[in-house]
Design an enzyme around this catalytic site. Sequence first.
Site, PDB file in Angstrom:
ATOM      1  N   CYS A  48       0.856  -1.269   0.088  1.00 33.22           N
ATOM      2  CA  CYS A  48      -0.100   0.159  -0.042  1.00 33.22           C
ATOM      3  C   CYS A  48       0.856   1.321   0.121  1.00 33.22           C
ATOM      4  O   CYS A  48       0.569   2.308  -0.675  1.00 33.22           O
ATOM      5  CB  CYS A  48      -0.881   0.135   1.281  1.00 33.22           C
ATOM      6  SG  CYS A  48      -2.200  -1.300   1.157  1.00 33.22           S
ATOM      7  N   ASP A 130     -23.338  11.940  -9.284  1.00 34.39           N
ATOM      8  CA  ASP A 130     -24.518  11.738  -8.763  1.00 34.39           C
ATOM      9  C   ASP A 130     -24.419  10.748  -7.392  1.00 34.39           C
ATOM     10  O   ASP A 130     -25.344  10.523  -7.010  1.00 34.39           O
ATOM     11  CB  ASP A 130     -25.302  10.852  -9.755  1.00 34.39           C
ATOM     12  CG  ASP A 130     -24.589   9.539 -10.203  1.00 34.39           C
ATOM     13  OD1 ASP A 130     -23.367   9.149  -9.708  1.00 34.39           O
ATOM     14  OD2 ASP A 130     -25.229   8.783 -10.893  1.00 34.39           O
TER      15      ASP A 130
END
Length: 214
Positions: A48, A130
């Site tokens: 990561c 949205d």
Amino acid sequence: AAMPGLLLGDEAPNFEAETTQGRIRFHDFLGDSWGILFSHPRDFTPVCTTELGRAAKLAPEFSKRNVKMIALSIDSVQDHLSWSKVRASHCPGKGGAAELSRYSRPVGQISSAQPLTLSPCAQVFVFGPDKKLKLSILYPATTGRNFDEILRVVDSLQLTAYKKVATPVDWKPGDSVMVVPTLPDEEAKKLFPKGVFTKGLPSGKKYLRYTPQP
């Protein structure tokens, strides 16, 4: 199975959380932008670290596409800030780790109605303006995410959201795209003045219709 309650087309939970850039409400954070939420098993994990360094380097590319990024793990904001320094030293240059916010609340507490599940893996969630989920990808913790592919799918999602096209296998920006099957031929000719080209098939069916990227 990895994201119970949150499926493609579902609205993102409007959680509040502390981040390295202050407290946010997720929908306000997104505003009118697209958004990518990356999950990580924990801070200071080697794979990561490389991923978030790469994300920071690509921040200008995501910005060009009106995409905001935010990353998640279960650790504290203080740990996130310390980890940011490690990532900055691993991947120096413009963009910087500050491009990425992180929040420290366990995922199950974000929304009891629509939880995102944090597991020993890495997840990618792409949300549209949205606030609805457009794409999700699940990786094992031992496999680093491909950020060139994440940029590619964002390009595809944005193109197909506003144009009546689909992107074929291995598509890259600038390649020809496919006309959606629901669009009649006459309407397709009007919408795509550069031309619509049909690929012949042994069956004689003419559903593989291509056009230069609009």
